[in-house]
Design an enzyme around this catalytic site. Structure first.
Site, mmCIF file in Angstrom:
data_model
loop_
_atom_site.group_PDB
_atom_site.id
_atom_site.type_symbol
_atom_site.label_atom_id
_atom_site.label_comp_id
_atom_site.label_asym_id
_atom_site.label_seq_id
_atom_site.Cartn_x
_atom_site.Cartn_y
_atom_site.Cartn_z
ATOM 1 N N ARG A 234 22.110 -17.629 12.242
ATOM 2 C CA ARG A 234 20.649 -17.971 13.210
ATOM 3 C C ARG A 234 21.106 -17.329 14.684
ATOM 4 O O ARG A 234 20.490 -17.468 15.433
ATOM 5 C CB ARG A 234 20.697 -19.352 13.340
ATOM 6 C CG ARG A 234 19.737 -19.928 12.117
ATOM 7 C CD ARG A 234 19.320 -21.319 12.396
ATOM 8 N NE ARG A 234 20.493 -22.030 11.697
ATOM 9 C CZ ARG A 234 20.599 -23.470 11.745
ATOM 10 N NH1 ARG A 234 19.787 -24.067 12.531
ATOM 11 N NH2 ARG A 234 21.521 -24.180 11.131
ATOM 12 N N GLU B 228 26.843 -14.446 -0.691
ATOM 13 C CA GLU B 228 25.421 -14.618 -1.300
ATOM 14 C C GLU B 228 25.493 -13.729 -2.704
ATOM 15 O O GLU B 228 25.187 -14.185 -3.933
ATOM 16 C CB GLU B 228 24.282 -14.218 -0.586
ATOM 17 C CG GLU B 228 24.351 -14.893 0.738
ATOM 18 C CD GLU B 228 22.962 -14.697 1.509
ATOM 19 O OE1 GLU B 228 23.004 -13.681 2.401
ATOM 20 O OE2 GLU B 228 21.752 -15.102 1.145
ATOM 21 N N TRP C 34 19.837 -9.945 7.010
ATOM 22 C CA TRP C 34 20.760 -9.022 6.023
ATOM 23 C C TRP C 34 21.771 -10.043 5.265
ATOM 24 O O TRP C 34 21.821 -11.078 5.414
ATOM 25 C CB TRP C 34 21.637 -8.091 6.751
ATOM 26 C CG TRP C 34 22.495 -8.682 7.818
ATOM 27 C CD1 TRP C 34 23.709 -9.590 7.748
ATOM 28 C CD2 TRP C 34 22.049 -8.603 9.256
ATOM 29 N NE1 TRP C 34 23.853 -9.883 9.143
ATOM 30 C CE2 TRP C 34 22.938 -9.427 10.018
ATOM 31 C CE3 TRP C 34 20.917 -8.054 10.055
ATOM 32 C CZ2 TRP C 34 23.001 -9.672 11.512
ATOM 33 C CZ3 TRP C 34 20.945 -8.127 11.575
ATOM 34 C CH2 TRP C 34 21.977 -8.811 12.027
HETATM 35 N N1 ARG Z 1 20.927 -16.104 -0.921
HETATM 36 C C1 ARG Z 1 19.805 -15.162 -1.211
HETATM 37 C C2 ARG Z 1 20.279 -14.112 -2.352
HETATM 38 O O1 ARG Z 1 21.121 -14.036 -2.621
HETATM 39 C C3 ARG Z 1 19.213 -14.762 -0.048
HETATM 40 C C4 ARG Z 1 18.835 -15.908 1.181
HETATM 41 C C5 ARG Z 1 18.695 -15.245 2.345
HETATM 42 N N2 ARG Z 1 19.944 -14.539 2.753
HETATM 43 C C6 ARG Z 1 19.736 -13.974 4.143
HETATM 44 N N3 ARG Z 1 21.176 -13.374 4.258
HETATM 45 N N4 ARG Z 1 19.006 -13.901 4.826
HETATM 46 O O2 ARG Z 1 19.279 -13.339 -2.433
#
Ligand code: ARG
Length: 400
Positions: free
Chosen positions: A99, A274, A269
């Protein structure tokens, strides 16, 4: 799946969508609803004008808003208010570690758009503008809001880009997270990949209120993807892994000042964990740790050798390396944790309390080696914010 079942799904789904977006006023009464909107509107307008003194006197604007709600049961945000709404919704997203840059969110105002065809076209433009030449920019496109007696459109896809998950018995080819959406797309007429692959890009699924959802294939050149390779292990490329460049969340609505924008896809991004730890690593997703451990020569029957931890680390190294070599923006969890701490400090200096959810903020890898681990946060819900639509469910329509 027989034809008759396929047919019977559509009216039900249409019903489900229409009721899901039924304006609250029909349920709790027009008067109560106006008061609720008014209350949220006043708080939102006051916040917006307090943070942007340049917008002029708040009293004048409040008078307009009250009159508009009294007459129409709703009101229209100005462009400045909409931009503020989207940015502060990000600022209030207590699960988001990214953020620090909330002020840089670009807002595409498409509130005049409510047909599926136009939404699909705008979604493609969103993808192009968000990913440009690989330098990803945080972007949101806001479509028509819900209004009394006139619900706005919805995007049913979880993200603008996602991979299909074809289920057959217990086995899933592709992303297990997408099985419901994949089935829906197929029932709507999407033929699926031929042959079905592990990384078939799902079509976009959009619903205009009162109509059956429609599906739209995304043009290949709008869907940037990154093949996953490793800086030191050539065999990594043979795993055939890839991921898309931009996560554009499309199953959340923007709630601001008493107005609900049911279709408002937004993106930032990626942070490597993730994709590396979760999307490709989770046993309920692409489940790549056992095969990576094997290639690393680690026995996967022995927890004591920490094969999962080591496979995870190499997968994260590979994701970072691949995105960077492709020139696509990505960040790591150490950098992003430090930025988040900076964000907390900035917010505090502004006299704001920053809501945060420890269980989401702390990265799923090297948790205690990041500064965000070693503290507590206050988590509270305040609007503007993004909320997830009820999960799409095809329950009751499954054969057998
Ligand atoms: N965690 C989710 C994924 O792996 C995306 C969530 C949003 N992530 C971000 N960096 N804005 O697809």
């Amino acid at each position: 799946m027989g034809i008759s079942q396929e047919r019977s799904l559509l009216p039900d789904l249409r019903w489900q969508l229409t009721t899901a977006v039924r304006p609250r006023r029909q349920v709790i009464g027009e008067r109560a609803s106006r008061l609720a909107i008014l209350d949220e509107a006043e708080r939102f307008i006051a916040l917006c004008y307090a943070e942007h003194p340049g917008l002029g006197p708040v009293s004048e604007r409040l008078r307009q808003v009250r009159a508009e709600i009294e007459a129409l049961g709703t009101y229209r945000h100005t462009t400045a208010e909409l931009t503020f709404a989207a940015r502060v919704a990000w600022r209030n997203s207590s699960r988001c570690i990214g953020r620090l840059y909330w002020r840089s969110l670009r807002v595409r105002d498409r509130r005049d758009i409510r047909t599926s065809d136009e939404i699909a076209a705008e979604a493609v433009t969103h993808l192009r503008e968000a990913s440009r030449d690989g330098r990803i920019r945080p972007l949101i496109t806001v479509f028509a809001p819900d209004a009394p007696g006139r619900p706005g459109p919805r995007i049913l896809s979880q993200q603008l880009v996602s991979y299909a998950g074809y289920q057959s018995g217990d086995k899933v080819t592709g992303d297990p997270q997408s099985t419901v959406h994949t089935r829906l797309a197929q029932r709507l007429g999407w033929p699926g990949g031929n042959p079905q692959g592990r990384f078939d890009v799902l079509p976009l699924i959009v619903a205009e209120p009162g109509r059956a959802p429609a599906w739209y294939p995304l043009p290949a050149d709008a869907v940037r993807q990154v093949p996953i390779t490793h800086p030191n292990h050539d065999w990594f490329a043979d795993l055939g892994l890839r991921w898309y460049a931009v996560p554009v969340i499309s199953d959340m609505y923007l709630q601001a000042g008493g107005i609900r924008y049911p279709a408002a896809p937004f993106n930032g991004w990626y942070m490597c964990t993730e994709v590396g730890s979760r999307d490709l690593g989770d046993s309920g997703r692409y489940d790549q740790l056992p095969v990576i451990a094997e290639r690393l020569g680690l026995a996967a029957d022995n927890d004591l050798n920490l094969w999962k931890d080591r496979a995870l680390t190499e997968l994260n190294v590979a994701v970072l390396h691949s995105f960077r070599s492709a020139g696509v923006t990505i960040t790591d969890h150490h950098t992003e944790s430090a930025r988040f701490i900076k964000h907390l400090e900035t917010e505090e200096r502004q006299g704001r309390n920053c809501p945060a959810d420890w269980s989401w903020i702390v990265p799923p890898a090297a948790a205690s080696a990041t500064p965000v681990f070693h503290r507590y946060y206050e988590n509270f819900d305040q609007t503007p914010n993004f909320y997830r639509h009820p999960r799409l469910s095809l329950a009751g329509h499954e054969p057998g």
